[in-house]
Scaffold this motif. Structure first.
Motif: not given
Length: 350
Positions: A228-236
């Motif tokens: 889940v965290i990896a999905q928004f690694s660019d932003q969060s």
């Protein structure tokens, strides 16, 4: 009148003729136009809710017209089309007067504290404090979910978690309430990752606004939170701002809390049969917030209803099945094994 009645927990309810209700002095009787089939109904039928007295009529999401009103009702009139939060406040205590009727200590709940809306008519107490007038031209399918799913998700995201445009959200469980949360988060302007074990449910999540999806099948909570965290690694890269458990399982709660960034907010909507174990050390260390969402007071409805009227929220798009009242017992039983997404409503005029 017709009503769905059960006399024992977990024993198939029956369609019966029962005496119609009378309006309390400060309440109304509503002719039910349509009512929802919600997982909370199944929890109550399974014996997980101590407020239930047998025999019982379930149902707490509804839209209809006022058939009769008690003499103390002054703000609404016979024939008016209305919906209602599933948590109805007393209208007099400090919680109700501050706009927080959803935590009123003297609350009533159709389908829980008294007979509900899986019937031709239902009683709503303290009507002036709890009814919400709704437009005549909106379909019933757009109104039914506002009593529970959409209200609970809206209150959880907008009020409890204070979700803002541009933030990231992870929604665990893509049934009716999960999809409601996804639609609301997108309407607010957040980016959403949806989590479920069903590819069909995840497809629907994308249709309704999720920009990313994760299939949780076979994953441990640690593995799932990392994905889940990896999905928004660019932003969060440190995690999401807000997580929502819309399913009610200890492993999904664990993964949801583990996916949060420092100062993140977890919203618990899914009901559980037993209290879960929560990683309190992580909650303390990262100053996380764990927030419950128990419906929404009538005072908070205008913002959500405006979004529906404007077409920015379309609860009717979640309705995948419309049944008659005679099919309601089977629908109740099916909730125990139902892994599909979407929403079933009972059309009382069908």
């Amino acid at each position: 009148m017709r009503a769905i009645v059960y006399e024992e927990f977990s024993v198939l309810p029956q369609l019966r003729d029962i005496e119609p209700p009378s309006a309390p002095s400060s309440g109304v009787v509503i002719d039910v136009e349509a009512t929802g089939v919600c997982r909370s109904d199944h929890h109550a039928w399974s014996g997980h809710d101590s407020t239930i007295t047998l025999p019982h009529v379930p149902g707490h999401e509804l839209v209809g017209r006022i058939a009769s009103a008690g003499p103390q009702v002054t703000k609404f009139h016979t024939g008016q089309r209305v919906t209602v939060p599933f948590v109805c406040g007393c209208g007099r205590c400090r919680w109700c007067l501050s706009g927080n009727a959803q935590v009123c200590p003297d609350q009533t709940q159709p389908g829980f504290t008294h007979f509900g809306s899986w019937a031709d008519q239902v009683v709503i107490h303290n009507a002036d404090a709890n009814l919400i007038a709704v437009p005549d031209d909106l379909p019933a399918s757009a109104m039914v979910g506002l009593g529970c799913r959409f209200a609970t998700a809206f209150h959880g995201l907008r009020v409890r978690a204070n979700l803002h445009e541009g933030e990231t959200v992870a929604v665990f469980g893509c049934g009716g309430v999960g999809l409601s949360a996804i639609m609301i988060a997108r309407a607010i302007g957040a980016r959403v990752v949806a989590v479920d074990v069903s590819d069909a449910a995840l497809d629907r999540a994308r249709e309704h606004g999720a920009s990313h999806t994760v299939n949780a099948t076979g994953q441990t909570p640690d593995e799932l939170s990392a994905e889940v965290i990896a999905q928004f690694s660019d932003q969060s890269p440190d995690g999401v701002a807000v997580s929502v458990d819309a399913l009610g399982r200890e492993d999904t709660i664990t993964a949801a809390i583990a996916s949060l960034a420092p100062l993140g907010r977890h919203v618990q909507i899914g009901l559980l049969a037993a209290p879960p174990v929560v990683d309190v050390g992580r909650v303390i260390g990262l100053e996380l917030s764990v927030l419950g969402s128990h419906g929404m007071a009538a005072a908070e409805y205008p913002e959500m209803l405006d979004l529906v009227v404007d077409g920015k929220l379309r609860p009717q798009d979640l309705v995948t099945n419309i049944i008659g009242i005679e099919d309601a017992p089977a629908a109740m039983e099916a909730l125990g094994s139902n892994t599909g997404s979407g929403m079933t409503i009972i059309d009382l005029n069908r």
